[in-house]
Design a protein around this motif. Structure first.
Motif, PDB file in Angstrom:
ATOM      1  N   ILE A   1      -4.449  -1.689 -10.479  1.00  0.00           N
ATOM      2  CA  ILE A   1      -4.850  -0.207 -10.163  1.00  0.00           C
ATOM      3  C   ILE A   1      -5.271  -0.318  -8.670  1.00  0.00           C
ATOM      4  CG2 ILE A   1      -6.810   1.321 -10.279  1.00  0.00           C
ATOM      5  CD1 ILE A   1      -6.733   1.090 -13.303  1.00  0.00           C
ATOM      6  N   GLY A   2      -4.547   0.631  -7.684  1.00  0.00           N
ATOM      7  CA  GLY A   2      -5.030   0.540  -6.442  1.00  0.00           C
ATOM      8  C   GLY A   2      -6.018   1.786  -6.132  1.00  0.00           C
ATOM      9  N   ILE A   3      -6.881   1.455  -5.347  1.00  0.00           N
ATOM     10  CA  ILE A   3      -8.006   2.632  -5.091  1.00  0.00           C
ATOM     11  C   ILE A   3      -8.076   2.994  -3.585  1.00  0.00           C
ATOM     12  CG2 ILE A   3     -10.440   3.100  -5.492  1.00  0.00           C
ATOM     13  CD1 ILE A   3     -10.495   0.935  -7.588  1.00  0.00           C
ATOM     14  N   GLU A   4      -7.969   4.228  -3.231  1.00  0.00           N
ATOM     15  CA  GLU A   4      -7.909   4.705  -1.913  1.00  0.00           C
ATOM     16  C   GLU A   4      -8.610   5.919  -1.790  1.00  0.00           C
ATOM     17  OE1 GLU A   4      -6.847   4.551   1.171  1.00  0.00           O
ATOM     18  OE2 GLU A   4      -5.792   2.724   1.296  1.00  0.00           O
TER      19      GLU A   4
ATOM     20  N   THR B   1      -0.654 -10.561   8.694  1.00  0.00           N
ATOM     21  CA  THR B   1       0.639 -11.134   8.049  1.00  0.00           C
ATOM     22  C   THR B   1       1.521  -9.740   7.895  1.00  0.00           C
ATOM     23  OG1 THR B   1      -0.098 -11.069   6.006  1.00  0.00           O
ATOM     24  CG2 THR B   1      -0.434 -13.133   7.210  1.00  0.00           C
ATOM     25  N   LEU B   2       0.881  -8.698   7.869  1.00  0.00           N
ATOM     26  CA  LEU B   2       1.920  -7.492   7.666  1.00  0.00           C
ATOM     27  C   LEU B   2       2.746  -7.019   8.479  1.00  0.00           C
ATOM     28  CD1 LEU B   2      -1.140  -5.711   5.717  1.00  0.00           C
ATOM     29  CD2 LEU B   2       0.623  -7.011   4.647  1.00  0.00           C
ATOM     30  N   LYS B   3       4.043  -6.443   8.139  1.00  0.00           N
ATOM     31  CA  LYS B   3       4.973  -6.114   9.049  1.00  0.00           C
ATOM     32  C   LYS B   3       4.729  -4.429   9.318  1.00  0.00           C
ATOM     33  CE  LYS B   3       8.624  -9.671   8.671  1.00  0.00           C
ATOM     34  NZ  LYS B   3       7.816 -10.611   7.841  1.00  0.00           N
ATOM     35  N   HIS B   4       4.306  -4.079   8.270  1.00  0.00           N
ATOM     36  CA  HIS B   4       4.182  -2.409   8.002  1.00  0.00           C
ATOM     37  C   HIS B   4       2.749  -1.735   7.765  1.00  0.00           C
ATOM     38  CE1 HIS B   4       8.519  -2.687   8.085  1.00  0.00           C
ATOM     39  NE2 HIS B   4       8.642  -3.454   7.244  1.00  0.00           N
ATOM     40  N   GLY B   5       2.443  -0.758   8.149  1.00  0.00           N
ATOM     41  CA  GLY B   5       1.154  -0.212   7.617  1.00  0.00           C
ATOM     42  C   GLY B   5       1.463   0.762   6.734  1.00  0.00           C
ATOM     43  N   LYS B   6       0.324   1.399   6.074  1.00  0.00           N
ATOM     44  CA  LYS B   6       0.447   2.349   5.242  1.00  0.00           C
ATOM     45  C   LYS B   6       0.900   3.686   5.858  1.00  0.00           C
ATOM     46  CE  LYS B   6      -4.012   0.546   3.310  1.00  0.00           C
ATOM     47  NZ  LYS B   6      -5.508   1.075   3.286  1.00  0.00           N
ATOM     48  N   PRO B   7       1.754   4.431   5.119  1.00  0.00           N
ATOM     49  CA  PRO B   7       2.171   4.566   3.774  1.00  0.00           C
ATOM     50  C   PRO B   7       3.076   3.638   3.115  1.00  0.00           C
ATOM     51  CG  PRO B   7       3.595   6.085   4.984  1.00  0.00           C
ATOM     52  CD  PRO B   7       2.760   5.313   5.880  1.00  0.00           C
ATOM     53  N   ASP B   8       3.573   2.531   3.967  1.00  0.00           N
ATOM     54  CA  ASP B   8       4.685   1.344   3.432  1.00  0.00           C
ATOM     55  C   ASP B   8       3.762   0.667   2.146  1.00  0.00           C
ATOM     56  OD1 ASP B   8       7.102  -0.140   4.465  1.00  0.00           O
ATOM     57  OD2 ASP B   8       5.564  -1.548   3.568  1.00  0.00           O
ATOM     58  N   PRO B   9       4.762   0.399   1.187  1.00  0.00           N
ATOM     59  CA  PRO B   9       3.988  -0.202   0.091  1.00  0.00           C
ATOM     60  C   PRO B   9       3.530  -1.379   0.391  1.00  0.00           C
ATOM     61  CG  PRO B   9       6.207  -0.177  -0.330  1.00  0.00           C
ATOM     62  CD  PRO B   9       5.868   0.814   0.802  1.00  0.00           C
ATOM     63  N   GLU B  10       3.831  -2.191   1.562  1.00  0.00           N
ATOM     64  CA  GLU B  10       3.630  -3.724   1.804  1.00  0.00           C
ATOM     65  C   GLU B  10       2.243  -4.377   1.338  1.00  0.00           C
ATOM     66  OE1 GLU B  10       4.720  -7.087   4.783  1.00  0.00           O
ATOM     67  OE2 GLU B  10       4.097  -5.224   5.721  1.00  0.00           O
ATOM     68  N   ILE B  11       1.102  -3.705   2.004  1.00  0.00           N
ATOM     69  CA  ILE B  11      -0.351  -4.170   1.771  1.00  0.00           C
ATOM     70  C   ILE B  11      -0.615  -4.080   0.269  1.00  0.00           C
ATOM     71  CG2 ILE B  11      -1.172  -1.675   2.174  1.00  0.00           C
ATOM     72  CD1 ILE B  11      -3.518  -3.328   3.847  1.00  0.00           C
ATOM     73  N   PHE B  12      -0.436  -3.126  -0.448  1.00  0.00           N
ATOM     74  CA  PHE B  12      -0.720  -3.089  -1.848  1.00  0.00           C
ATOM     75  C   PHE B  12       0.011  -3.816  -2.674  1.00  0.00           C
ATOM     76  CE2 PHE B  12      -3.302   0.618  -0.582  1.00  0.00           C
ATOM     77  CZ  PHE B  12      -4.802   0.401  -1.501  1.00  0.00           C
ATOM     78  N   ALA B  13       1.374  -4.071  -2.409  1.00  0.00           N
ATOM     79  CA  ALA B  13       2.243  -4.788  -3.141  1.00  0.00           C
ATOM     80  C   ALA B  13       1.635  -6.380  -2.898  1.00  0.00           C
ATOM     81  CB  ALA B  13       3.645  -4.917  -2.582  1.00  0.00           C
ATOM     82  N   ARG B  14       1.007  -6.688  -1.676  1.00  0.00           N
ATOM     83  CA  ARG B  14       0.725  -7.833  -1.449  1.00  0.00           C
ATOM     84  C   ARG B  14      -0.667  -8.094  -2.091  1.00  0.00           C
ATOM     85  NH1 ARG B  14       1.138 -11.053   3.310  1.00  0.00           N
ATOM     86  NH2 ARG B  14       3.261  -9.726   3.832  1.00  0.00           N
ATOM     87  N   GLY B  15      -1.469  -6.974  -2.257  1.00  0.00           N
ATOM     88  CA  GLY B  15      -2.685  -7.212  -2.975  1.00  0.00           C
ATOM     89  C   GLY B  15      -2.555  -7.597  -4.447  1.00  0.00           C
ATOM     90  N   ALA B  16      -1.419  -7.190  -4.905  1.00  0.00           N
ATOM     91  CA  ALA B  16      -1.285  -7.471  -6.215  1.00  0.00           C
ATOM     92  C   ALA B  16      -0.823  -9.054  -6.449  1.00  0.00           C
ATOM     93  CB  ALA B  16      -0.326  -6.601  -7.114  1.00  0.00           C
TER      94      ALA B  16
ATOM     95  N   ARG C   1      -9.577  -9.127 -12.018  1.00  0.00           N
ATOM     96  CA  ARG C   1      -9.608  -9.940 -10.753  1.00  0.00           C
ATOM     97  C   ARG C   1      -9.557  -8.993  -9.568  1.00  0.00           C
ATOM     98  NH1 ARG C   1      -5.786 -14.478 -10.415  1.00  0.00           N
ATOM     99  NH2 ARG C   1      -7.126 -15.164  -8.765  1.00  0.00           N
ATOM    100  N   LEU C   2     -10.037  -9.026  -8.484  1.00  0.00           N
ATOM    101  CA  LEU C   2     -10.119  -7.898  -7.571  1.00  0.00           C
ATOM    102  C   LEU C   2      -9.527  -8.430  -6.133  1.00  0.00           C
ATOM    103  CD1 LEU C   2     -13.700  -6.937  -7.985  1.00  0.00           C
ATOM    104  CD2 LEU C   2     -11.792  -6.107  -9.428  1.00  0.00           C
ATOM    105  N   SER C   3      -8.801  -7.808  -5.505  1.00  0.00           N
ATOM    106  CA  SER C   3      -8.252  -8.229  -4.137  1.00  0.00           C
ATOM    107  C   SER C   3      -8.611  -7.005  -3.238  1.00  0.00           C
ATOM    108  CB  SER C   3      -6.751  -8.612  -4.178  1.00  0.00           C
ATOM    109  OG  SER C   3      -6.100  -7.290  -4.390  1.00  0.00           O
ATOM    110  N   LEU C   4      -8.553  -7.157  -1.797  1.00  0.00           N
ATOM    111  CA  LEU C   4      -8.761  -6.177  -0.724  1.00  0.00           C
ATOM    112  C   LEU C   4      -7.664  -6.118  -0.076  1.00  0.00           C
ATOM    113  CD1 LEU C   4     -11.531  -4.703   0.177  1.00  0.00           C
ATOM    114  CD2 LEU C   4     -11.408  -6.426   2.187  1.00  0.00           C
ATOM    115  N   ALA C   5      -7.131  -4.939  -0.001  1.00  0.00           N
ATOM    116  CA  ALA C   5      -6.027  -4.543   0.695  1.00  0.00           C
ATOM    117  C   ALA C   5      -6.483  -3.358   2.020  1.00  0.00           C
ATOM    118  CB  ALA C   5      -5.066  -3.780  -0.030  1.00  0.00           C
ATOM    119  N   SER C   6      -7.372  -4.088   2.973  1.00  0.00           N
ATOM    120  CA  SER C   6      -7.701  -3.230   4.027  1.00  0.00           C
ATOM    121  C   SER C   6      -6.980  -3.402   5.060  1.00  0.00           C
ATOM    122  CB  SER C   6      -9.070  -3.417   4.563  1.00  0.00           C
ATOM    123  OG  SER C   6      -9.744  -2.803   5.583  1.00  0.00           O
TER     124      SER C   6
END
Length: 227
Positions: A172-175, A146-161, A115-120
């Motif tokens: 697996i996260g791809i960047e 809906t995010l409070k923090h930008g990368k490098p904060d883990p929020e966006i990829f944590a939400r992706g899972a 299953r795939l998700s997008l974390a952009s």
């Protein structure tokens, strides 16, 4: 490192991983930097990769020593102007902008029931996916508003899972950006970095370009990591 067999989902960045939209972003930011009287450089372009809109603008202003020259309202207007420039450049985008090997990789993941998700961080990512003809692969997407923090904060990829219903260690996260790899690692996912291994040295797995991004290569790299 987790075992390959434990992986159920893949969380993708968009710019520089699925398609070369960073070229369009760079052009639009370059146009704005010129207008603001800030010198453009390759280093500045690299530092803007994977960074949200307002953070990018603030970085440009800081680079030019103008961080206190504008009100928040003026900054919002400039950020909106950059987005308008970007959207007009995007109209020329089509499937030819998909990076080499990505279409095959997405098909392989689908065939193997991942299953795939997008974390952009880009609010325009739904439009980009439509333009590329890849929207069908990404039913699950993180909404950057809906995010409070930008990368490098883990929020966006944590939400992706989370949107996939999986634990971070099952993904697996791809960047292609340093801040993105840091975000994946902080979220507790296995990180795949696409690009210069010197810049992306914190990635669990590194491929110099998207042609190397295959399920077989990821499996092989994770098997090596187990020993």
């Amino acid at each position: 490192m987790v075992k390959f067999e434990d992986i159920k989902g893949f969380v993708f960045d968009l710019d520089g991983v699925i398609a070369d939209t960073s070229v369009y972003h760079s052009k639009a930011w370059h146009q704005l930097a010129d207008e603001l009287g800030v010198a453009w450089s390759d280093d500045l372009a690299e530092n803007l990769k994977g960074v949200g809109r307002m953070d990018s603008l603030n970085l440009i202003l800081k680079t030019g020593g103008k961080e206190n020259a504008y009100t928040e309202e003026e900054k919002e207007k400039y950020a909106a102007k950059k987005n308008t420039n970007y959207l007009s450049l995007l109209k020329n985008m089509n499937a030819s902008a998909i990076l080499p090997g990505i279409s095959d990789f997405l098909k392989t993941l689908e065939e193997n029931d991942y299953r795939l998700s997008l974390a952009s961080a880009s609010k325009n990512s739904p439009l980009v996916l439509e333009q590329l003809g890849l929207a069908k692969y990404f039913e699950k997407r993180v909404d950057p508003t809906t995010l409070k923090h930008g990368k490098p904060d883990p929020e966006i990829f944590a939400r992706g899972a989370e949107v996939l219903g999986y634990k971070p260690e099952q993904c697996i996260g791809i960047e292609d950006a340093k801040v993105g790899v840091e975000s994946i690692n902080a979220a507790g996912e296995t990180s795949v970095g696409i690009g210069d291994p010197k810049i992306l040295h914190e990635a669990d797995i590194n491929f110099t370009d998207t042609t190397q991004l295959t399920l077989a290569n990821i499996k092989a790299a994770m098997k090596v990591g187990e020993h």
